[in-house]
Write a protein that holds these residues in place. Sequence first.
Motif, PDB file in Angstrom:
ATOM      1  N   ARG A   1      31.598   3.318  27.892  1.00 48.65           N
ATOM      2  CA  ARG A   1      31.147   4.626  27.423  1.00 48.65           C
ATOM      3  C   ARG A   1      31.370   4.761  25.914  1.00 48.65           C
ATOM      4  NH1 ARG A   1      30.016   9.731  29.051  1.00 48.65           N
ATOM      5  NH2 ARG A   1      30.727  11.440  27.734  1.00 48.65           N
ATOM      6  N   GLU A   2      32.543   4.364  25.441  1.00 48.47           N
ATOM      7  CA  GLU A   2      32.837   4.480  24.019  1.00 48.47           C
ATOM      8  C   GLU A   2      31.927   3.578  23.178  1.00 48.47           C
ATOM      9  OE1 GLU A   2      35.859   6.663  22.528  1.00 48.47           O
ATOM     10  OE2 GLU A   2      34.371   7.339  24.000  1.00 48.47           O
TER      11      GLU A   2
ATOM     12  N   ARG B   1      28.412   5.058  23.089  1.00 50.64           N
ATOM     13  CA  ARG B   1      28.378   6.235  22.220  1.00 50.64           C
ATOM     14  C   ARG B   1      28.311   5.809  20.753  1.00 50.64           C
ATOM     15  NH1 ARG B   1      32.771   8.671  21.896  1.00 50.64           N
ATOM     16  NH2 ARG B   1      32.012  10.593  20.990  1.00 50.64           N
TER      17      ARG B   1
ATOM     18  N   GLY C   1      24.900   5.239  19.790  1.00 49.20           N
ATOM     19  CA  GLY C   1      24.053   6.421  19.877  1.00 49.20           C
ATOM     20  C   GLY C   1      23.138   6.492  21.070  1.00 49.20           C
ATOM     21  N   TRP C   2      23.558   5.931  22.210  1.00 50.34           N
ATOM     22  CA  TRP C   2      22.709   5.971  23.395  1.00 50.34           C
ATOM     23  C   TRP C   2      22.704   7.365  24.026  1.00 50.34           C
ATOM     24  CZ3 TRP C   2      23.881   0.813  26.396  1.00 50.34           C
ATOM     25  CH2 TRP C   2      23.349  -0.252  25.662  1.00 50.34           C
TER      26      TRP C   2
ATOM     27  N   ASP D   1      22.740  10.391  26.953  1.00 48.33           N
ATOM     28  CA  ASP D   1      23.670  10.617  28.062  1.00 48.33           C
ATOM     29  C   ASP D   1      23.192   9.995  29.367  1.00 48.33           C
ATOM     30  OD1 ASP D   1      25.393  11.961  26.430  1.00 48.33           O
ATOM     31  OD2 ASP D   1      24.757  13.972  27.047  1.00 48.33           O
TER      32      ASP D   1
ATOM     33  N   LEU E   1      24.142   6.431  29.391  1.00 48.73           N
ATOM     34  CA  LEU E   1      25.592   6.326  29.583  1.00 48.73           C
ATOM     35  C   LEU E   1      25.964   6.509  31.048  1.00 48.73           C
ATOM     36  CD1 LEU E   1      25.756   6.512  26.444  1.00 48.73           C
ATOM     37  CD2 LEU E   1      27.710   8.033  26.757  1.00 48.73           C
TER      38      LEU E   1
END
Length: 327
Positions: A101-102, A105, A108-109, A111, A114
């Motif tokens: 997840r980090e 992020r 810039g993917w 949500d 993610l």
Amino acid sequence: QARGFTGVSPSPLARIAAARASQDTTFGEQWDELIKHSDLVQREARPDGEWLSRLHAVHARALALFARKPDASLYHLIYTSAHSTERYSALHGLLCLVVSREVARMVGWPDELLDSLEAASLTMNVSMRRLQDLLAAGEPRITPDMRAEIDNHPERSVALLRSAGVQDPVWLTIVQHHHDDFGAGVLPDSAEPGLRAAQVLARVDVFTAKISRRAPRAPMSPLMAARQGCLGPDGRPDELGSALLRAMGLYPPGSFVELANGEAGIVISRGRMANQPVVAALMSASGAPLSPPMVRNAWEGRFAVKRVMGPDELRVRPPHEQLMSLR
């Protein structure tokens, strides 16, 4: 079409249990309970919608804990991974979830991607959970049947997920390809989202496995794992390696370090730069325990990280809950 667990809600009983847990237990204990619960849920994997709902509750709880205290969450999961092989598969899946997840992020993917990546992190090894735990605990030999189970687990995990009602093609693609050899290059933005996410999970899977303990071997230091997993032949990180370094740092929370002033301690928080974490000093330069622990910012020259220490070098047991509350 729904991505990941979107549209599937945990039961009221699950929400009540989570609320009670947050009132009655420490933060570390809440993560430990989630590891146990994830292990139980994956052990009962079967083709029905109820199982998928229980899996969603694990996912939602992990995100809630991580959102509350990101660095403390990394601290607990990384420290536990380096010191224990118990429930290895469940712990590894949760660690991959938060690290992936980090990293995603950082690039810039959206949500929804993610969500699919996190779901895949939890379930990539669902078809070989028992075998993964056996191998981590030190199973001395791998039989031909075991080797076949290892080699075929992506396909078998996808089949199980499909039978349980997973319809998200990105989630399934990530699980299918999370062990593919993507080479040194980074897939372009025009590539299929599931394959791009699988490349992230493949990198994270290897990195987190290296810093985790197995019965036959001690964990690799996060610094060495980062160098092997993030830097190319020219000594520079590629796009994914750079994102992993920025997401975790060279010294992630939960790792042990010696400082320039001779003190030794444990990283409790990521810092301004990859090589500048926040450290709780637990031992003085003379080897005496420091009580209470002293917070040191590694961007100050005298507290710069001098070297990484092995998980068994520090002769002081860290007061985990106290340290997780410092940041």
